[in-house]
Structure formats: C-alpha cells, structure tokens
Scaffold this motif. Structure first.
Motif, PDB file in Angstrom:
ATOM      1  N   TYR A 129      17.176 -14.298 -20.081  1.00  0.00           N
ATOM      2  CA  TYR A 129      16.991 -14.124 -18.647  1.00  0.00           C
ATOM      3  C   TYR A 129      15.735 -13.313 -18.347  1.00  0.00           C
ATOM      4  O   TYR A 129      15.503 -12.262 -18.963  1.00  0.00           O
ATOM      5  N   ALA A 160      18.138  -8.484 -10.384  1.00  0.00           N
ATOM      6  CA  ALA A 160      18.159  -9.931 -10.207  1.00  0.00           C
ATOM      7  C   ALA A 160      17.831 -10.612 -11.517  1.00  0.00           C
ATOM      8  O   ALA A 160      17.115 -10.044 -12.355  1.00  0.00           O
ATOM      9  N   ASP A 178      16.762 -14.447 -13.414  1.00  0.00           N
ATOM     10  CA  ASP A 178      16.417 -15.862 -13.460  1.00  0.00           C
ATOM     11  C   ASP A 178      16.926 -16.373 -14.797  1.00  0.00           C
ATOM     12  O   ASP A 178      16.415 -15.972 -15.845  1.00  0.00           O
ATOM     13  N   TYR A 224      14.567 -15.718  -8.343  1.00  0.00           N
ATOM     14  CA  TYR A 224      15.776 -15.235  -9.013  1.00  0.00           C
ATOM     15  C   TYR A 224      16.993 -15.825  -8.317  1.00  0.00           C
ATOM     16  O   TYR A 224      17.093 -15.793  -7.088  1.00  0.00           O
ATOM     17  N   TRP A 254      22.003 -12.174  -8.262  1.00  0.00           N
ATOM     18  CA  TRP A 254      21.748 -10.842  -7.718  1.00  0.00           C
ATOM     19  C   TRP A 254      22.992  -9.970  -7.864  1.00  0.00           C
ATOM     20  O   TRP A 254      24.130 -10.459  -7.756  1.00  0.00           O
TER      21      TRP A 254
END
Length: 126
Positions: A32, A97, A99, A113, A116
C-alpha cells in the motif's frame, strides 16, 4: 476490506512532540502507498506526508518539512507520523489514507487514496 485506525492524537503545547500511528488490516500492507492528511475546522483537507510502498521514499508538505517524519513498519502493518516542534497551526484532525492498488507512486492528492481512517484529533496550544 482494508480498515485503517489512527491513534496517538491529543492536546499538547507548542514545541511538543506527538507520534501518530495508523494500523491497517489486510495481508498486503507492504503493497500500500500510505499518506497522512489533516483538516482544521473550517478549512479544506490538506496533504501532510506520504510514503511509497516500494522503496519507502517520502514526500512532505512544505508546512511540515523538517518537523514531521512519516515511516512505516510493514511487519506491524502500521504507518507512523512523528510530529516535532508542533505549532498551534498544526491543530487539526489527522487522517491516514491508503492506496491499495500496488502503485509505485507517491500521491499528494487525496483523491488517489481509496481507504481512509476515522481520524485522530491533534490540538496544539500556544
């Protein structure tokens, strides 16, 4: 479903330090891209820092450069934000956050992103 949980916020005085943590669920945390954002009352959300998944490269907002440090511990599925020399203008709700798309990018735009956390309040008194 990746979930993010921030912790470590609180009330401190100007010049103090705090370390925020963001614990992530899921098996692929090391893949991530992670970021920290903040939102002060009456203001738009703003980028604070981000860390790339592949090599740990980082990027910071000018307002926190030299005072804040983002890091990650992939073994603990956690990203940190070490905040030193805090100022009253750092007062905000801080969000982490993620991704999860295996990107190798360093994102400063919150739109990149998709996951959250709920946020943690940081208040710095003068």
């Amino acid at each position: 479903q990746v979930q993010l949980v921030e912790s470590g916020g609180g009330l401190v005085q100007a010049g103090d330090s705090l370390r925020l943590s963001c614990a992530a669920s899921g098996r692929s945390f090391s893949a991530y891209a992670m970021g920290w954002f903040r939102q002060a009352p009456g203001k738009a959300r703003e980028f604070v820092a981000a860390i790339r998944r592949s090599d740990g490269n980082t990027v910071y907002a000018d307002s926190v450069k030299g005072r804040f440090t983002i890091s990650r511990d992939n073994a603990k599925n956690t990203v940190y934000l070490q905040m030193n020399s805090l100022k009253p203008e750092d007062t905000a709700v801080y969000y982490c956050a993620a991704d999860t798309s295996w990107t190798t990018q360093l994102w400063v735009d919150g739109k990149e992103y998709e996951r959250w956390g709920q946020g943690t309040q940081v208040t710095v008194s003068s």
